[in-house]
Design an enzyme around this catalytic site. Structure first.
Site, PDB file in Angstrom:
ATOM      1  N   THR A 266     -56.315 -10.994  52.649  1.00 42.69           N
ATOM      2  CA  THR A 266     -57.168  -9.994  52.815  1.00 42.69           C
ATOM      3  C   THR A 266     -58.477 -10.009  51.996  1.00 42.69           C
ATOM      4  O   THR A 266     -58.832 -10.872  51.134  1.00 42.69           O
ATOM      5  CB  THR A 266     -56.219  -8.599  52.077  1.00 42.69           C
TER       6      THR A 266
ATOM      7  N   LYS B 291     -62.529  15.166  50.178  1.00 39.71           N
ATOM      8  CA  LYS B 291     -61.465  16.060  50.052  1.00 39.71           C
ATOM      9  C   LYS B 291     -62.436  17.201  49.224  1.00 39.71           C
ATOM     10  O   LYS B 291     -62.628  17.235  48.136  1.00 39.71           O
ATOM     11  CB  LYS B 291     -60.251  15.788  49.066  1.00 39.71           C
TER      12      LYS B 291
ATOM     13  N   TRP C 276     -60.252  18.295  54.522  1.00 42.20           N
ATOM     14  CA  TRP C 276     -60.896  16.861  54.577  1.00 42.20           C
ATOM     15  C   TRP C 276     -62.076  16.898  55.290  1.00 42.20           C
ATOM     16  O   TRP C 276     -62.478  17.697  56.286  1.00 42.20           O
ATOM     17  CB  TRP C 276     -59.782  16.006  55.120  1.00 42.20           C
TER      18      TRP C 276
END
Length: 543
Positions: A186, A440, A445
Site C-alpha cells: 500500500t 464535518k 458532512w
C-alpha cells in the site's frame, strides 16, 4: 456428494500458455527505456517467460521466494510477471516513485532475494543496494552491452545475458492455487506500507472479473494501453486479463506525458486505455492545445481516485470516448466496481445518463458491498444514505503480509475500505469521500470530492483539492487549493461564484488558495495529508 469435474488449479502460468497457443500472433508493443519501440507476440513472450523461470531455478530460489521489480510497463516486466509467479515464486512490484529509504524498507520487509530494475532506476538502486540485506542478485533490465561498467553494484548482471542460456521449454510446476503469486504494498500514508499478498487463484479470478463485458470488457478485438503502472496493483490486473483474452498490449514505458501517450494511441491503434485522472489531465490539455483528435480510442478506464465529471464529459462530448469510471484498492487486487450503464439507463436523456456515469459503478461479480452507519447497521441502497463502505470476496485480502496492522477484517469477513459511499437502487456505488477526508461542519458532512468536482469544471482550473481547516463555531470548514490552467486569469471570487446553484451555500468553500503545485503520491493521488500539513497555520478570512 461432490461434482465429477476435473480439479485443475488456477495458475498464472496457464494464462501465458493459453495466450501463446490461442493468440500466438497477437502483439505486445513496448516503448522501451532506450527510446525505441519493441514489438513481439504472446508466443515470443511465453518463450522468454520460460527462460526467466529456468534462470530463477538456476539461482536456487525456493518456492515462494520473493523477486522484486523496479520497472516501467514493458515487455521485460511482463515476462517477469509470468516467469516469477509461474515457477512458484512471488513477483514483488516496487513503486519507484517512493523515496529510496522506503524502497529499501519494502525490499527488506518482503525479503526479496532478487531485484530486477530498469536502468532509469539505477540511481535508486545505487542508493539502496547496500541496505537491502536479503537481496542476493541484482538484474538490470537491459542488453549485455548496455550494462554500466561503473555501477558499483557487486555482481550486477544484464537481464538478456541472465536468460540467454536458458531453454525455450519449461515444465511449469503444478501446485496449490492458493499459493502466493504477487505482492504489492500500500502507499503507506499512515505508517509503513503494508503488503497485500495475492494468490494464483485470486489473480486468475480477478482477471476473469476484469475481462467481463460490464467490467473492462477486454477481448481479442481490443488494443489496450495500460498507462496505470505495472508497479501499481499489477496494472489493475490488465497483464493477466489481456493474456486471458488475447488483447493486443501496448506498454508506454516511462513516457507518460500527453504528447507521448497520444502518439502511442494513434500509432498503435489503441482502442482502450487505463490510468489515473492526473495522467488523462495531461493528455486532454495537450490535445486541446494542439487541436488533436483520436482515430481509434473508444474507451478508457479511469480509477485510482475519483474522476471529475468535467473529465468524463470532455472525453465523451469532445472526443467520443466512453469513460469507464472504476473503483478499487490495493487490498482488492484492485477491482471492485466499474460504471457501465444498464439497459434501461441507455434510454435516459444525456443529462440523466451523466448523473449515473459520474458514479464509481456496479460491483463486479465476486465483490460484495455493504454500507453501514457508525454502529455497524446496514444502510439502505437509496442513493442518499452515506455510510462506511465494507467489501468481501475471493480477491480481497483477509490479512496483510506478515500480519502487519493486525486483523483488518470485521465480523463476517468484511473488509473496511475507509471510504464513505452511497449505493443506489440499481446497485451503483458512489464514493462521497475517504473517511479521513470528509469535512464535518456543524454536525453535517461535506464531501471534498463534490467540492473538487465542481471546481474542476471551471475553465480556468487545472487541478483542485479540497481540505478542511479548523473553525471556532463549525468545527471544520472547507477551503479549496487550486492550480490555474496556463494562461488563464481566474480570481478567488470567480471560483466561489462558480458554485452558485451547484451546491448548498453552506458547502461552498470559505476560501480559495492558488498554488503552483499540489503534492501527488506515488500512484498519482493527491496527498491531502501533506496539504493539511502545508496549511496547518492557515487562518480563515474574517467574516
Amino acid at each position: 456428494m461432490l461434482g465429477l469435474m476435473q480439479d485443475q488449479p488456477l495458475l498464472i502460468s496457464s494464462l501465458i500458455e493459453f495466450a501463446a497457443r490461442h493468440h500466438r500472433s497477437a502483439e505486445i508493443v513496448s516503448r522501451r527505456v532506450e527510446g525505441d519501440l519493441h514489438r513481439y507476440t504472446y508466443a515470443d513472450a511465453a518463450v522468454r517467460a520460460r527462460r526467466v523461470a529456468g534462470a530463477l531455478d538456476r539461482l536456487g530460489l525456493a518456492f515462494s521466494d520473493r523477486v522484486g521489480t523496479l520497472a516501467w510497463n514493458g515487455y521485460r516486466h511482463f515476462e517477469l510477471y509470468y516467469g516469477i509467479s509461474g515457477s512458484g515464486r512471488v513477483v514483488h512490484t516496487i513503486n519507484p516513485r517512493l523515496v529510496p529509504e522506503q524502497v529499501a524498507w519494502i525490499a527488506n520487509h518482503a525479503e526479496d532475494q532478487v531485484l530486477c530494475f530498469d536502468l532509469s532506476f539505477l540511481p535508486i538502486v545505487k542508493a539502496i543496494w547496500s541496505k537491502c540485506t536479503t537481496v542476493k542478485h541484482w538484474i538490470a533490465l537491459c542488453d549485455a552491452d548496455a550494462l554500466p561498467a561503473d555501477s558499483g553494484i557487486a555482481g550486477l548482471r544484464s537481464y538478456e545475458a541472465w536468460i540467454a542460456g536458458e531453454s525455450d521449454q519449461y515444465d511449469w510446476p503444478e501446485f496449490d492455487e492458493r499459493s502466493a503469486a504477487a505482492l504489492c504494498y500500500t502507499s503507506g500514508t499512515t505508517g509503513n506500507p503494508k503488503g497485500a499478498l495475492y494468490s494464483h487463484r485470486s489473480s486468475v479470478l480477478h482477471a476473469y472479473g476484469a475481462a467481463m463485458p460490464d467490467a473492462m470488457g477486454l477481448s481479442a478485438r481490443e488494443s489496450i494501453l495500460p498507462v496505470v503502472p505495472m508497479f501499481h496493483v499489477n496494472a489493475w490486473g490488465i497483464p493477466y486479463a489481456a493474456a486471458m483474452t488475447g488483447a493486443k498490449l501496448v506498454f508506454p514505458g516511462a513516457a507518460l506525458d500527453g504528447k507521448s501517450v497520444h502518439d502511442l494511441i494513434e500509432s498503435e491503434g489503441v482502442t482502450m486505455a487505463a490510468g489515473v485522472p492526473t495522467v488523462w489531465l495531461g493528455l486532454l490539455n495537450h490535445m486541446a492545445q494542439h487541436g488533436l483528435r483520436f482515430s481509434t480510442l473508444k474507451s478508457t478506464v479511469i480509477g485510482g481516485s475519483a474522476c471529475p465529471p468535467a473529465m468524463i464529459a470532455s472525453f465523451k462530448d469532445t472526443y467520443g470516448v466512453t469513460v469507464l469510471h472504476a473503483w478499487g484498492m490495493t487490498e482488492m487486487s484492485p477491482l471492485g466496481t466499474v460504471c457501465n450503464l444498464k439497459l434501461h439507463q441507455t434510454r435516459l436523456p444525456a443529462e440523466q445518463q451523466m448523473a449515473v456515469l459520474v458514479k464509481q459503478g456496479r460491483a463486479v461479480f465476486g465483490v460484495e458491498l455493504r454500507i453501514v452507519d457508525p454502529d455497524g447497521r446496514d444502510l439502505p441502497w437509496d442513493g442518499q444514505s452515506a455510510g462506511d463502505l465494507l467489501v468481501k470476496g475471493p480477491w480481497i485480502i483477509q490479512s496483510y503480509f506478515k500480519g502487519e496492522g493486525g486483523d483488518p477484517l470485521l465480523p463476517g469477513h468484511w473488509f473496511p475500505t475507509g471510504d464513505v459511499a452511497t449505493i443506489d437502487t440499481d446497485g451503483f456505488l458512489q464514493i462521497t469521500d475517504r473517511s479521513k477526508d470528509v469535512i464535518k461542519s456543524g454536525g453535517e458532512w461535506i464531501s471534498s470530492i463534490d467540492v473538487e468536482n465542481i471546481a474542476m469544471a471551471h475553465p480556468g482550473v487545472a487541478m483542485a483539492a479540497c481540505i478542511s481547516v479548523p473553525h471556532p463555531k463549525w468545527d471544520e470548514r472547507p477551503i479549496l487549493v487550486v492550480i490555474k490552467k496556463p494562461g488563464q486569469e481566474v480570481s478567488r471570487q470567480d471560483i466561489l461564484d462558480f458554485y452558485a446553484g451547484k451546491i448548498a451555500k453552506w458547502q461552498v468553500p470559505d476560501d480559495v488558495l492558488f498554488v503552483d503545485s499540489i503534492p501527488l503520491g506515488a500512484t498519482g493521488k493527491i496527498q491531502k495529508i501533506k496539504l493539511r500539513e502545508q496549511f496547518k497555520d492557515y487562518q480563515l478570512p474574517a467574516g
